[in-house]
Design a protein around this motif. Structure first.
Motif, PDB file in Angstrom:
ATOM      1  N   THR A  10      60.510 -60.852 -57.658  1.00 55.64           N
ATOM      2  CA  THR A  10      59.837 -62.011 -58.251  1.00 55.64           C
ATOM      3  C   THR A  10      59.500 -61.826 -59.725  1.00 55.64           C
ATOM      4  O   THR A  10      58.734 -62.604 -60.279  1.00 55.64           O
ATOM      5  N   GLY A  11      60.085 -60.837 -60.365  1.00 55.58           N
ATOM      6  CA  GLY A  11      59.695 -60.522 -61.730  1.00 55.58           C
ATOM      7  C   GLY A  11      60.575 -61.084 -62.827  1.00 55.58           C
ATOM      8  O   GLY A  11      60.348 -60.809 -63.991  1.00 55.58           O
ATOM      9  N   GLY A  51      57.061 -57.433 -58.919  1.00 54.78           N
ATOM     10  CA  GLY A  51      57.003 -58.033 -60.241  1.00 54.78           C
ATOM     11  C   GLY A  51      56.502 -59.460 -60.228  1.00 54.78           C
ATOM     12  O   GLY A  51      56.270 -60.056 -59.192  1.00 54.78           O
ATOM     13  N   GLY A  52      56.317 -59.966 -61.444  1.00 58.17           N
ATOM     14  CA  GLY A  52      55.937 -61.363 -61.597  1.00 58.17           C
ATOM     15  C   GLY A  52      54.439 -61.600 -61.604  1.00 58.17           C
ATOM     16  O   GLY A  52      53.643 -60.724 -61.917  1.00 58.17           O
ATOM     17  N   ASP A  53      54.076 -62.821 -61.239  1.00 54.24           N
ATOM     18  CA  ASP A  53      52.693 -63.310 -61.266  1.00 54.24           C
ATOM     19  C   ASP A  53      51.973 -62.839 -59.999  1.00 54.24           C
ATOM     20  O   ASP A  53      51.936 -63.552 -58.994  1.00 54.24           O
ATOM     21  N   PRO A  70      58.498 -53.943 -66.980  1.00 55.94           N
ATOM     22  CA  PRO A  70      58.723 -55.399 -66.932  1.00 55.94           C
ATOM     23  C   PRO A  70      59.899 -55.797 -67.820  1.00 55.94           C
ATOM     24  O   PRO A  70      60.133 -55.199 -68.872  1.00 55.94           O
ATOM     25  N   ASP A  71      60.643 -56.772 -67.387  1.00 53.09           N
ATOM     26  CA  ASP A  71      61.798 -57.312 -68.118  1.00 53.09           C
ATOM     27  C   ASP A  71      62.982 -56.350 -68.194  1.00 53.09           C
ATOM     28  O   ASP A  71      63.899 -56.581 -68.979  1.00 53.09           O
ATOM     29  N   VAL A  92      65.775 -58.619 -52.124  1.00 55.99           N
ATOM     30  CA  VAL A  92      66.371 -59.947 -52.219  1.00 55.99           C
ATOM     31  C   VAL A  92      65.781 -60.685 -53.415  1.00 55.99           C
ATOM     32  O   VAL A  92      64.559 -60.681 -53.614  1.00 55.99           O
ATOM     33  N   ALA A  93      66.640 -61.346 -54.169  1.00 55.98           N
ATOM     34  CA  ALA A  93      66.185 -62.189 -55.273  1.00 55.98           C
ATOM     35  C   ALA A  93      65.382 -63.363 -54.721  1.00 55.98           C
ATOM     36  O   ALA A  93      65.701 -63.894 -53.649  1.00 55.98           O
ATOM     37  N   CYS A  94      64.363 -63.784 -55.451  1.00 58.86           N
ATOM     38  CA  CYS A  94      63.502 -64.875 -54.977  1.00 58.86           C
ATOM     39  C   CYS A  94      64.166 -66.239 -55.078  1.00 58.86           C
ATOM     40  O   CYS A  94      63.632 -67.213 -54.561  1.00 58.86           O
TER      41      CYS A  94
END
Length: 179
Positions: A10-11, A51-53, A70-71, A92-94
């Motif tokens: 999720t990043g 990752g992500g929010d 990150p990134d 798995v990709a979100c």
């Protein structure tokens, strides 16, 4: 049941979508929830986000962990997630909201059988549904290319409709012409 940890990636920056893809609604559900549900239904445990929010993911009832870099891309996120576990993981990709448990299980079965990296394939392309043994990602460089990383993986042919990415607002409109 696989019992392998499931990781929703999720990043990503979601630049083409214009908003965080993890929270984009497809069929009334955030994409991160749809992917997490497919992992749960395939027997993955625990299911977590990488990752992500993190506060936003927690508001959806999802556990999340910060990316080490990150990134740096999905391979680095997978390495970070893999380091938390002493067993293979399923990453798995979100942005695969149509993913189903049968597809996840097929990838797990192929990878488990040979204890090798296994990746979903359709129409000649790899898609980020991947079985990851602990040693399959540990030595990858920060920023490593997914394409190069999965080049020697077991290819698991799957239904292209189940692993269709939603990357842009146009992809959403194709699914829902009323948008």
């Amino acid at each position: 049941m696989s019992g392998h940890p499931g990781v929703v990636l999720t990043g990503g920056g979601s630049r083409r979508m214009g908003s965080d893809k993890a929270f984009v609604l497809v069929d009334g559900r955030p994409m991160a929830i749809a992917v997490a549900d497919a992992l749960w239904e395939a027997g993955c445990h625990p299911v977590e986000c990488q990752g992500g929010d993190l506060p936003g993911l927690a508001s959806l009832g999802l556990d999340g962990f910060a990316d080490e870099h990150p990134d740096a891309g999905p391979v680095d996120a997978i390495r970070t997630a893999s380091a938390r576990h002493d067993s293979p993981i399923v990453a798995v990709a979100c942005d695969l909201p149509y993913l189903d448990a049968a597809t996840v299980s097929a990838v797990i079965e192929a990878g488990s059988r040979e204890q090798r990296l296994a990746v979903a394939t359709a129409d000649g392309h790899h898609h980020l549904v991947v079985y990851v043994p602990p040693d399959a990602v540990a030595s990858e460089a920060v920023g490593a290319s997914v394409r190069a990383w999965v080049s020697g993986a077991i290819d698991v042919p799957v239904d292209p409709a189940v692993i269709r990415n939603i990357n842009t607002p146009d992809d959403l409109r194709r699914d829902d012409p009323g948008r």
